[in-house]
Design an enzyme around this catalytic site. Sequence first.
Site, PDB file in Angstrom:
ATOM      1  N   GLU A  74      -5.840  -8.698  -0.094  1.00  0.00           N
ATOM      2  CA  GLU A  74      -6.365  -8.671   1.277  1.00  0.00           C
ATOM      3  C   GLU A  74      -7.853  -8.398   1.224  1.00  0.00           C
ATOM      4  O   GLU A  74      -8.293  -7.485   0.523  1.00  0.00           O
ATOM      5  CB  GLU A  74      -5.720  -7.559   2.123  1.00  0.00           C
ATOM      6  CG  GLU A  74      -4.307  -7.804   2.576  1.00  0.00           C
ATOM      7  CD  GLU A  74      -3.824  -6.664   3.484  1.00  0.00           C
ATOM      8  OE1 GLU A  74      -4.663  -5.929   4.048  1.00  0.00           O
ATOM      9  OE2 GLU A  74      -2.594  -6.502   3.610  1.00  0.00           O
ATOM     10  N   GLU A  94       0.823  -1.213   0.000  1.00  0.00           N
ATOM     11  CA  GLU A  94       0.000   0.000   0.000  1.00  0.00           C
ATOM     12  C   GLU A  94       0.861   1.268   0.000  1.00  0.00           C
ATOM     13  O   GLU A  94       0.616   2.211   0.755  1.00  0.00           O
ATOM     14  CB  GLU A  94      -0.969  -0.006   1.187  1.00  0.00           C
ATOM     15  CG  GLU A  94      -1.959  -1.159   1.153  1.00  0.00           C
ATOM     16  CD  GLU A  94      -3.029  -1.053   2.232  1.00  0.00           C
ATOM     17  OE1 GLU A  94      -2.868  -0.216   3.150  1.00  0.00           O
ATOM     18  OE2 GLU A  94      -4.032  -1.782   2.155  1.00  0.00           O
TER      19      GLU A  94
END
Length: 390
Positions: free
Chosen positions: A265, A121
């Site tokens: 995820e 991220e």
Amino acid sequence: MRVLPFLFLIFFSSLNEKSTATAFTGTYGINYGRIADNIPSPDQVVSLLRAAKIKNVRIYDADHSVLNAFKDTGLELVIGLPNGFVKDMSAHADHALTWVKDNVMAFLPETHIVGIAIGNEVLGNDNDLSGSLLGAAKNIYNATKSLGIDDVIQISTAHSQAVFVNSYPPSSCTFKESVVQFMKPLLEFFSQIGSPFCLNAYPFLAYTYNPDTIDINYALFQATEGIYDEKTKLHYDNMLDAQVDSAYVALEDAGFKKMEVIITETGWASHGDQNEPAATQSNARTYNYNLRKRLAKRKGTPFRPKRMLKAYIFALFNEDSKQGAGSEKYYGLFKADGSISYDIGFPGLKSSSAVSSRLSFKEFRAGKLFESYSSISAITLTLILLLLRL
């Protein structure tokens, strides 16, 4: 007679072509996070994963105790280059080569490492690292290529939804202007080496931030009216499909229509802070049970029906040392002792005690188990006596 040389040319050309590395078998995987001081050992984790028949596993580093535990198991492992290494790997190709030698090459082929995730991220969240992400990915890839393992190790990086703007409805989604300058060159590189776009997608977070505008049934794969996208004329009966298609739309808008989206995820917390009322064990079980059923259908999304949806679930364990909101500690399908957090069909490390508890609930009620045992014992004794008489 000219056909024969042509066929030989095709044959030898195919021998020289290297296959593109892929890091996902089937549709279901799991993230093995270890920000905790009370979870089972890596060897026990291997036993748990094998019992649950979960083959695809992601970790967030390259811890050697984990890599050793996974030797000769057949489990497929994606390891992580932590964010703290990104700048160094981008600036020093020799450091990248050493890292790959020490953390990948040294464990192949016994440990089935199938991918390296470069950071997590970074774009949209960490401006300090954004300019280094592509360089790190290229240097790690070049290291695998120089070692002759680029055809078995897939390079990727996971993005949060912070890279998007206007993600509702899915057809309006684009990449944020602030990340485009970094995202496009990265996508061009990944397109060249055959890597997917990796997305961390959480209907739980979307609902938590917008409980007044989102139907919780839509987030939980429950029966609902869903949404209708006027532009594409597509209907969505669950939020996860819509989140994935938002990514596909953004990729197409950026010129990467053929790139696959993989969920790296997704999950639902079973407990949280006071301002996270949706973080309940019941909701977590519903989401993860229905998600498992959704993935088992091996089908695509409304916008990409031929692209089978694949997802790594977050996470294997509740992690008691995680920082942030209270929910961060409670995403695990399993508790710290290896028992299940809630039943979605997986056995835990303490499955034998779970069986015992189920038996006690079903059979001990009103003394039924004792009565059954007594009856069986009496019948057995009678048969023995009859045989002795004969």
